[in-house]
Design a protein around this motif. Structure first.
Motif, PDB file in Angstrom:
ATOM      1  N   GLN A  99      14.579  -4.656  -3.136  1.00  0.00           N
ATOM      2  CA  GLN A  99      14.396  -3.460  -4.091  1.00  0.00           C
ATOM      3  C   GLN A  99      14.803  -2.227  -3.067  1.00  0.00           C
ATOM      4  N   ALA A 100      15.029  -1.452  -3.709  1.00  0.00           N
ATOM      5  CA  ALA A 100      15.281   0.099  -2.863  1.00  0.00           C
ATOM      6  C   ALA A 100      13.748   0.527  -2.257  1.00  0.00           C
ATOM      7  N   LEU A 101      13.920   1.200  -1.216  1.00  0.00           N
ATOM      8  CA  LEU A 101      12.673   1.450  -0.494  1.00  0.00           C
ATOM      9  C   LEU A 101      12.090   2.523  -1.249  1.00  0.00           C
ATOM     10  N   THR A 102      10.871   2.356  -1.334  1.00  0.00           N
ATOM     11  CA  THR A 102       9.513   3.435  -1.877  1.00  0.00           C
ATOM     12  C   THR A 102       9.502   4.474  -0.834  1.00  0.00           C
ATOM     13  N   ALA A 103       8.725   5.577  -1.283  1.00  0.00           N
ATOM     14  CA  ALA A 103       8.592   6.690  -0.492  1.00  0.00           C
ATOM     15  C   ALA A 103       7.493   6.387   0.509  1.00  0.00           C
ATOM     16  N   PRO A 104       6.456   5.500   0.261  1.00  0.00           N
ATOM     17  CA  PRO A 104       5.552   5.331   1.443  1.00  0.00           C
ATOM     18  C   PRO A 104       6.321   4.399   2.483  1.00  0.00           C
ATOM     19  N   ARG A 105       7.170   3.285   1.861  1.00  0.00           N
ATOM     20  CA  ARG A 105       7.925   2.525   3.066  1.00  0.00           C
ATOM     21  C   ARG A 105       8.849   3.452   3.842  1.00  0.00           C
ATOM     22  N   LEU A 106       9.432   4.268   3.167  1.00  0.00           N
ATOM     23  CA  LEU A 106      10.332   5.275   4.101  1.00  0.00           C
ATOM     24  C   LEU A 106       9.594   6.032   5.082  1.00  0.00           C
ATOM     25  N   ARG A 107       8.319   6.297   4.590  1.00  0.00           N
ATOM     26  CA  ARG A 107       7.547   7.262   5.802  1.00  0.00           C
ATOM     27  C   ARG A 107       7.229   6.403   6.708  1.00  0.00           C
ATOM     28  N   GLU A 108       6.795   5.028   6.607  1.00  0.00           N
ATOM     29  CA  GLU A 108       6.413   4.122   7.503  1.00  0.00           C
ATOM     30  C   GLU A 108       7.456   3.896   8.516  1.00  0.00           C
ATOM     31  N   LEU A 109       8.458   3.710   7.855  1.00  0.00           N
ATOM     32  CA  LEU A 109      10.020   3.574   8.719  1.00  0.00           C
ATOM     33  C   LEU A 109      10.180   4.477   9.690  1.00  0.00           C
ATOM     34  N   LYS A 110      10.069   5.708   9.097  1.00  0.00           N
ATOM     35  CA  LYS A 110      10.409   7.060   9.676  1.00  0.00           C
ATOM     36  C   LYS A 110       9.509   7.266  10.755  1.00  0.00           C
ATOM     37  N   ALA A 111       8.124   7.045  10.678  1.00  0.00           N
ATOM     38  CA  ALA A 111       7.132   6.938  11.691  1.00  0.00           C
ATOM     39  C   ALA A 111       7.396   6.223  12.825  1.00  0.00           C
ATOM     40  N   LEU A 112       8.040   4.858  12.642  1.00  0.00           N
ATOM     41  CA  LEU A 112       8.595   3.908  13.562  1.00  0.00           C
ATOM     42  C   LEU A 112       9.482   4.394  14.285  1.00  0.00           C
ATOM     43  N   LEU A 113      10.490   5.099  13.722  1.00  0.00           N
ATOM     44  CA  LEU A 113      11.600   5.467  14.318  1.00  0.00           C
ATOM     45  C   LEU A 113      11.389   6.906  15.414  1.00  0.00           C
ATOM     46  N   GLU A 114      10.532   7.503  14.808  1.00  0.00           N
ATOM     47  CA  GLU A 114      10.167   8.751  15.471  1.00  0.00           C
ATOM     48  C   GLU A 114       9.253   8.345  16.769  1.00  0.00           C
ATOM     49  N   ALA A 115       8.202   7.234  16.552  1.00  0.00           N
ATOM     50  CA  ALA A 115       7.568   6.914  17.830  1.00  0.00           C
ATOM     51  C   ALA A 115       8.493   6.380  18.701  1.00  0.00           C
ATOM     52  N   PRO A 118      20.545  -3.475  -0.659  1.00  0.00           N
ATOM     53  CA  PRO A 118      19.428  -2.809   0.124  1.00  0.00           C
ATOM     54  C   PRO A 118      18.981  -3.953   1.138  1.00  0.00           C
ATOM     55  N   ILE A 119      18.837  -3.342   2.327  1.00  0.00           N
ATOM     56  CA  ILE A 119      18.410  -4.327   3.333  1.00  0.00           C
ATOM     57  C   ILE A 119      16.663  -4.249   3.199  1.00  0.00           C
ATOM     58  N   PRO A 120      16.415  -5.693   3.140  1.00  0.00           N
ATOM     59  CA  PRO A 120      14.867  -5.893   2.926  1.00  0.00           C
ATOM     60  C   PRO A 120      14.103  -5.092   3.699  1.00  0.00           C
ATOM     61  N   PHE A 121      12.953  -4.520   3.240  1.00  0.00           N
ATOM     62  CA  PHE A 121      11.878  -3.830   4.076  1.00  0.00           C
ATOM     63  C   PHE A 121      11.369  -4.446   5.328  1.00  0.00           C
TER      64      PHE A 121
END
Length: 125
Positions: free
Chosen positions: A3-19, A96-99
């Motif tokens: 499924q498409a990414l949810t907002a919380p999952r996007l925030r989690e991935l963004k935090a991983l990328l920024e770290a 969509p790429i799996p979460f």
């Protein structure tokens, strides 16, 4: 089907990328510091200090910095795609790429089946 990414999952991935981006920038700064000639207190480069790093060590630091710069560009691209809403879809098949895959490699552009096909094509070439 993922499924498409949810907002919380996007925030989690963004935090991983920024770290990871922050860690890479620190690592690159250290590599650049290792490449810079050392200076003595008089401000001139000491021959002993300048010679302490072998050419091989300098080459390794330069290669690592180049690899880090490539990874940093991939991270920045992923963050840009998050901002414009195009993040998380396979560049090859459009699905969509799996979460779970994105969590392991948040800057990937391919789902596992497409990545395997690309690697097989590259191996044959």
């Amino acid at each position: 089907m993922p499924q498409a990414l949810t907002a919380p999952r996007l925030r989690e991935l963004k935090a991983l990328l920024e770290a990871r981006r922050q860690a890479l920038q620190a690592q690159m700064a250290q590599n650049r510091a290792n490449l810079a000639p050392a200076e003595n207190t008089a401000g001139s480069v000491s021959q002993d200090e300048n010679g302490r790093l072998s050419n091989q060590t300098r080459e390794v630091d330069a290669a690592l910095t180049a690899l880090d710069a490539q990874e940093l560009a991939r991270i920045d691209r992923a963050l840009d795609e998050m901002a414009d809403g195009s993040y998380g879809d396979c560049e090859e098949c459009g699905r969509p790429i799996p979460f779970e895959r994105l969590k392991v490699e948040p800057m990937t552009r391919h789902c596992v089946p497409c990545k395997e096909k690309l690697e097989q094509r590259a191996a044959r070439a």
